[in-house]
Scaffold this motif. Structure first.
Motif, mmCIF file in Angstrom:
data_model
loop_
_atom_site.group_PDB
_atom_site.id
_atom_site.type_symbol
_atom_site.label_atom_id
_atom_site.label_comp_id
_atom_site.label_asym_id
_atom_site.label_seq_id
_atom_site.Cartn_x
_atom_site.Cartn_y
_atom_site.Cartn_z
ATOM 1 N N TRP A 50 31.588 -28.321 -9.327
ATOM 2 C CA TRP A 50 31.009 -27.237 -8.548
ATOM 3 C C TRP A 50 30.298 -26.287 -9.497
ATOM 4 N N GLN A 51 29.120 -25.811 -9.077
ATOM 5 C CA GLN A 51 28.372 -24.875 -9.905
ATOM 6 C C GLN A 51 28.017 -23.652 -9.066
ATOM 7 N N LEU A 52 28.355 -22.476 -9.611
ATOM 8 C CA LEU A 52 28.110 -21.217 -8.922
ATOM 9 C C LEU A 52 26.628 -20.871 -8.930
ATOM 10 N N GLY A 53 26.157 -20.367 -7.813
ATOM 11 C CA GLY A 53 24.760 -19.990 -7.720
ATOM 12 C C GLY A 53 24.516 -19.062 -6.544
ATOM 13 N N VAL A 54 23.246 -18.874 -6.259
ATOM 14 C CA VAL A 54 22.803 -18.012 -5.169
ATOM 15 C C VAL A 54 21.750 -18.766 -4.373
ATOM 16 N N GLN A 63 16.248 -22.031 -1.165
ATOM 17 C CA GLN A 63 16.302 -22.319 -2.595
ATOM 18 C C GLN A 63 17.683 -22.004 -3.124
ATOM 19 N N TRP A 64 18.145 -22.817 -4.076
ATOM 20 C CA TRP A 64 19.408 -22.565 -4.751
ATOM 21 C C TRP A 64 19.135 -22.381 -6.231
ATOM 22 N N ALA A 74 14.078 -22.217 -9.035
ATOM 23 C CA ALA A 74 15.152 -22.789 -8.226
ATOM 24 C C ALA A 74 15.477 -24.194 -8.717
ATOM 25 N N VAL A 75 16.756 -24.523 -8.736
ATOM 26 C CA VAL A 75 17.200 -25.846 -9.145
ATOM 27 C C VAL A 75 17.101 -26.820 -7.969
ATOM 28 N N GLU A 76 17.442 -26.354 -6.792
ATOM 29 C CA GLU A 76 17.382 -27.159 -5.570
ATOM 30 C C GLU A 76 16.550 -26.406 -4.543
#
Length: 143
Positions: A50-54, A63-64, A74-76
């Motif tokens: 799991w990776q924390l993000g916004v 967008q993540w 954004a990564v995703e």
């Protein structure tokens, strides 16, 4: 200079660097979270971690962004018309240690790929409303 003074200086530099990294992380989180249309969300990466993000709402995409990254990109990115929400569940004991407190685990599908996302119940309700309020892709031919 004797070895004791050098050791104290090296230790002080290490401690200051650690405080600097923590401050930079908190500043980035504040910057990301203070923008309108954002919420905390962890993604389960292909590695299983799991990776924390916004997450950030855009006009037609979600967008993540990683929480602990210097990249503003954004990564995703999930395109709204191709995003389906498959449901949510409570986290398992193992997941509970890896995601933010009070989170639920949602399953989303984008272009046939399923992704697990940990977010608050309120954020899930908002995401559900945002997806449902988007343009329909299954009815009629809208040109």
């Amino acid at each position: 200079m004797n070895a004791g003074v050098v050791a104290v200086i090296v230790l002080a530099v290490i401690v200051l660097a650690c405080f600097g990294l923590v401050a930079a992380g908190l500043l980035r989180r504040h910057q990301l979270r203070s923008a309108y249309g954002t919420f905390d969300a962890s993604l389960r990466r292909p590695s299983g971690r799991w990776q924390l993000g916004v997450c950030r709402y855009q006009d037609n995409s979600l967008q993540w962004l990683r929480m602990f990254s210097v990249s503003p990109a954004a990564v995703e990115e999930f395109c709204r018309p191709r995003l389906d929400l498959l449901g949510w569940r409570e986290p398992t004991e193992t997941e509970r240690r890896s995601v933010q407190p009070g989170a639920v685990i949602g399953t989303v599908e984008h272009d046939g790929d399923q992704t697990l996302i940990a977010l608050s119940r309120d954020a899930w309700a908002g995401l559900s409303s945002w997806v449902e309020a988007g343009p329909s892709r299954r009815v009629g031919n809208w040109n």
